[in-house]
Design a protein around this motif. Structure first.
Motif, PDB file in Angstrom:
ATOM      1  N   LEU A  34     -10.734  -2.546   1.806  1.00  0.00           N
ATOM      2  CA  LEU A  34      -9.661  -1.694   2.139  1.00  0.00           C
ATOM      3  C   LEU A  34      -8.360  -2.455   2.742  1.00  0.00           C
ATOM      4  O   LEU A  34      -7.172  -1.958   2.699  1.00  0.00           O
ATOM      5  CB  LEU A  34      -9.971  -0.535   2.772  1.00  0.00           C
ATOM      6  CG  LEU A  34     -10.700   0.573   1.828  1.00  0.00           C
ATOM      7  CD1 LEU A  34     -11.305   1.655   2.653  1.00  0.00           C
ATOM      8  CD2 LEU A  34      -9.867   1.220   0.870  1.00  0.00           C
ATOM      9  N   VAL A  35      -8.963  -3.616   3.485  1.00  0.00           N
ATOM     10  CA  VAL A  35      -7.897  -4.383   4.232  1.00  0.00           C
ATOM     11  C   VAL A  35      -7.740  -5.639   3.783  1.00  0.00           C
ATOM     12  O   VAL A  35      -6.989  -6.602   4.545  1.00  0.00           O
ATOM     13  CB  VAL A  35      -8.402  -4.292   5.744  1.00  0.00           C
ATOM     14  CG1 VAL A  35      -8.315  -2.873   6.371  1.00  0.00           C
ATOM     15  CG2 VAL A  35      -9.804  -5.068   6.059  1.00  0.00           C
ATOM     16  N   ASP A  36      -7.810  -5.999   2.487  1.00  0.00           N
ATOM     17  CA  ASP A  36      -7.758  -7.080   1.885  1.00  0.00           C
ATOM     18  C   ASP A  36      -7.146  -6.881   0.469  1.00  0.00           C
ATOM     19  O   ASP A  36      -8.035  -6.630  -0.365  1.00  0.00           O
ATOM     20  CB  ASP A  36      -9.027  -7.951   1.993  1.00  0.00           C
ATOM     21  CG  ASP A  36      -8.788  -9.215   1.362  1.00  0.00           C
ATOM     22  OD1 ASP A  36      -7.695  -9.969   0.720  1.00  0.00           O
ATOM     23  OD2 ASP A  36      -9.767 -10.179   1.377  1.00  0.00           O
ATOM     24  N   ARG A  37      -5.744  -7.003   0.366  1.00  0.00           N
ATOM     25  CA  ARG A  37      -5.315  -6.649  -0.826  1.00  0.00           C
ATOM     26  C   ARG A  37      -5.743  -7.503  -1.942  1.00  0.00           C
ATOM     27  O   ARG A  37      -5.879  -6.937  -3.186  1.00  0.00           O
ATOM     28  CB  ARG A  37      -3.961  -6.862  -0.729  1.00  0.00           C
ATOM     29  CG  ARG A  37      -2.892  -6.608  -1.887  1.00  0.00           C
ATOM     30  CD  ARG A  37      -2.840  -4.824  -1.848  1.00  0.00           C
ATOM     31  NE  ARG A  37      -2.713  -4.387  -3.146  1.00  0.00           N
ATOM     32  CZ  ARG A  37      -2.383  -3.264  -3.708  1.00  0.00           C
ATOM     33  NH1 ARG A  37      -2.438  -2.295  -2.546  1.00  0.00           N
ATOM     34  NH2 ARG A  37      -2.185  -2.871  -4.874  1.00  0.00           N
ATOM     35  N   ALA A  65     -15.391   0.958  -1.868  1.00  0.00           N
ATOM     36  CA  ALA A  65     -14.153   0.664  -0.762  1.00  0.00           C
ATOM     37  C   ALA A  65     -14.796   0.546   0.527  1.00  0.00           C
ATOM     38  O   ALA A  65     -15.023   1.225   1.255  1.00  0.00           O
ATOM     39  CB  ALA A  65     -13.302   1.737  -1.063  1.00  0.00           C
ATOM     40  N   ASN A  66     -15.032  -0.618   0.893  1.00  0.00           N
ATOM     41  CA  ASN A  66     -15.510  -1.303   2.110  1.00  0.00           C
ATOM     42  C   ASN A  66     -14.512  -1.239   3.286  1.00  0.00           C
ATOM     43  O   ASN A  66     -13.174  -1.592   3.092  1.00  0.00           O
ATOM     44  CB  ASN A  66     -16.032  -2.626   1.935  1.00  0.00           C
ATOM     45  CG  ASN A  66     -17.065  -2.894   3.094  1.00  0.00           C
ATOM     46  OD1 ASN A  66     -17.793  -1.802   3.854  1.00  0.00           O
ATOM     47  ND2 ASN A  66     -17.357  -4.416   3.472  1.00  0.00           N
ATOM     48  N   LYS A  67     -15.090  -1.058   4.486  1.00  0.00           N
ATOM     49  CA  LYS A  67     -14.239  -1.398   5.808  1.00  0.00           C
ATOM     50  C   LYS A  67     -13.713  -0.167   5.983  1.00  0.00           C
ATOM     51  O   LYS A  67     -12.458   0.147   6.479  1.00  0.00           O
ATOM     52  CB  LYS A  67     -13.317  -2.544   5.758  1.00  0.00           C
ATOM     53  CG  LYS A  67     -14.149  -3.896   5.521  1.00  0.00           C
ATOM     54  CD  LYS A  67     -13.062  -5.078   6.165  1.00  0.00           C
ATOM     55  CE  LYS A  67     -14.045  -6.239   6.127  1.00  0.00           C
ATOM     56  NZ  LYS A  67     -13.698  -7.527   6.394  1.00  0.00           N
ATOM     57  N   TRP A  75      -5.200  -0.161   6.434  1.00  0.00           N
ATOM     58  CA  TRP A  75      -5.553  -0.291   5.242  1.00  0.00           C
ATOM     59  C   TRP A  75      -4.438  -0.728   4.392  1.00  0.00           C
ATOM     60  O   TRP A  75      -3.118  -0.230   4.385  1.00  0.00           O
ATOM     61  CB  TRP A  75      -6.037   1.103   4.372  1.00  0.00           C
ATOM     62  CG  TRP A  75      -7.265   1.652   4.851  1.00  0.00           C
ATOM     63  CD1 TRP A  75      -7.979   1.195   5.980  1.00  0.00           C
ATOM     64  CD2 TRP A  75      -8.045   2.636   4.568  1.00  0.00           C
ATOM     65  NE1 TRP A  75      -9.117   1.760   6.214  1.00  0.00           N
ATOM     66  CE2 TRP A  75      -9.228   2.941   5.414  1.00  0.00           C
ATOM     67  CE3 TRP A  75      -7.869   3.721   3.395  1.00  0.00           C
ATOM     68  CZ2 TRP A  75      -9.925   3.992   4.920  1.00  0.00           C
ATOM     69  CZ3 TRP A  75      -8.621   4.590   3.430  1.00  0.00           C
ATOM     70  CH2 TRP A  75      -9.686   4.729   4.276  1.00  0.00           C
ATOM     71  N   VAL A  76      -4.580  -1.662   3.308  1.00  0.00           N
ATOM     72  CA  VAL A  76      -3.521  -2.397   2.642  1.00  0.00           C
ATOM     73  C   VAL A  76      -3.557  -1.663   1.203  1.00  0.00           C
ATOM     74  O   VAL A  76      -2.793  -1.985   0.179  1.00  0.00           O
ATOM     75  CB  VAL A  76      -3.449  -3.726   2.362  1.00  0.00           C
ATOM     76  CG1 VAL A  76      -3.157  -4.209   3.758  1.00  0.00           C
ATOM     77  CG2 VAL A  76      -4.620  -4.372   2.109  1.00  0.00           C
ATOM     78  N   VAL A  77      -4.447  -0.833   0.920  1.00  0.00           N
ATOM     79  CA  VAL A  77      -4.661  -0.153  -0.373  1.00  0.00           C
ATOM     80  C   VAL A  77      -4.957   1.073  -0.109  1.00  0.00           C
ATOM     81  O   VAL A  77      -5.665   1.804   0.837  1.00  0.00           O
ATOM     82  CB  VAL A  77      -6.243  -0.819  -0.895  1.00  0.00           C
ATOM     83  CG1 VAL A  77      -6.395  -0.094  -2.080  1.00  0.00           C
ATOM     84  CG2 VAL A  77      -6.507  -2.383  -1.051  1.00  0.00           C
ATOM     85  N   THR A  78      -4.045   1.997  -0.836  1.00  0.00           N
ATOM     86  CA  THR A  78      -3.946   3.498  -0.763  1.00  0.00           C
ATOM     87  C   THR A  78      -4.891   4.125  -1.569  1.00  0.00           C
ATOM     88  O   THR A  78      -5.421   3.719  -2.306  1.00  0.00           O
ATOM     89  CB  THR A  78      -2.669   3.916  -0.993  1.00  0.00           C
ATOM     90  OG1 THR A  78      -2.559   3.825  -2.475  1.00  0.00           O
ATOM     91  CG2 THR A  78      -1.470   3.162  -0.345  1.00  0.00           C
ATOM     92  N   ASP A  79      -5.193   5.466  -1.002  1.00  0.00           N
ATOM     93  CA  ASP A  79      -6.156   6.395  -1.843  1.00  0.00           C
ATOM     94  C   ASP A  79      -5.461   6.468  -2.931  1.00  0.00           C
ATOM     95  O   ASP A  79      -6.587   6.723  -4.270  1.00  0.00           O
ATOM     96  CB  ASP A  79      -6.376   7.733  -1.068  1.00  0.00           C
ATOM     97  CG  ASP A  79      -7.004   7.680   0.187  1.00  0.00           C
ATOM     98  OD1 ASP A  79      -8.255   6.757   0.275  1.00  0.00           O
ATOM     99  OD2 ASP A  79      -6.847   8.253   1.105  1.00  0.00           O
TER     100      ASP A  79
END
Length: 164
Positions: A34-37, A65-67, A75-79
């Motif tokens: 979730l923190v690595d785009r 979805a890890n982390k 987070w750089v990835v949104t829900d």
């Protein structure tokens, strides 16, 4: 289940072989951070490879979805992006938010995949039994004299049989 992690470029040459031969038709866990785009974006290539190998019926999969233990503000990835990916991913049973460092939901990521794999195996076995029963019924019909026995046409009339 074979966990496939995004961001592992060293294994990209082997990934296709793993997808095709490593687990056969079992199932896949596709893990991203979730923190690595980049790891999320690479899932598109995984999906393309999966669909190329299995066309209309890919094995079941779970997106992991890890982390998730990291503050959501980082987070750089949104829900919404994750939900959108799942909706486009054929035979994706679920998205599980995990934390490898705390162990949160790691076991739970495997459970829906195992259920989906079992259901798929049962569905395929049932379909194979039904095909076999249809084939056997046709063969019995052909041997009863209602057909010439030399062809598979259920309504074959001996004197008009194209096989003669």
């Amino acid at each position: 289940a074979l966990p496939i992690s995004a961001g592992e470029e060293n294994y990209s040459a082997l990934r296709r072989s793993w997808m095709q031969h490593g687990v056969g038709d079992a199932g896949f866990l596709f893990v991203f951070s979730l923190v690595d785009r980049q790891t999320f974006d690479e899932l598109g290539a995984f999906h393309d490879e999966l669909m190329d190998l299995y066309q209309d019926d890919p094995p079941p999969s779970v997106l992991v979805a890890n982390k998730s233990d990291i503050d959501a503000g980082e987070w750089v990835v949104t829900d919404e992006e994750v939900k959108g990916l799942r909706s486009r991913w054929r035979n994706c049973t679920q998205v599980i938010y995990t934390s490898a460092s705390s162990g949160s939901n790691v076991v739970e990521a495997f459970e829906p995949l195992c259920v989906a794999v079992r259901e798929r195996v049962h569905r395929r076995r049932r379909a194979a039994r039904e095909r076999e029963a249809e084939r056997n019924a046709l063969m019995r019909e052909n041997s009863t004299g209602s057909t010439c026995g030399r062809c598979r046409f259920a309504h074959c009339i001996r004197d008009r049989c194209a096989v003669s």
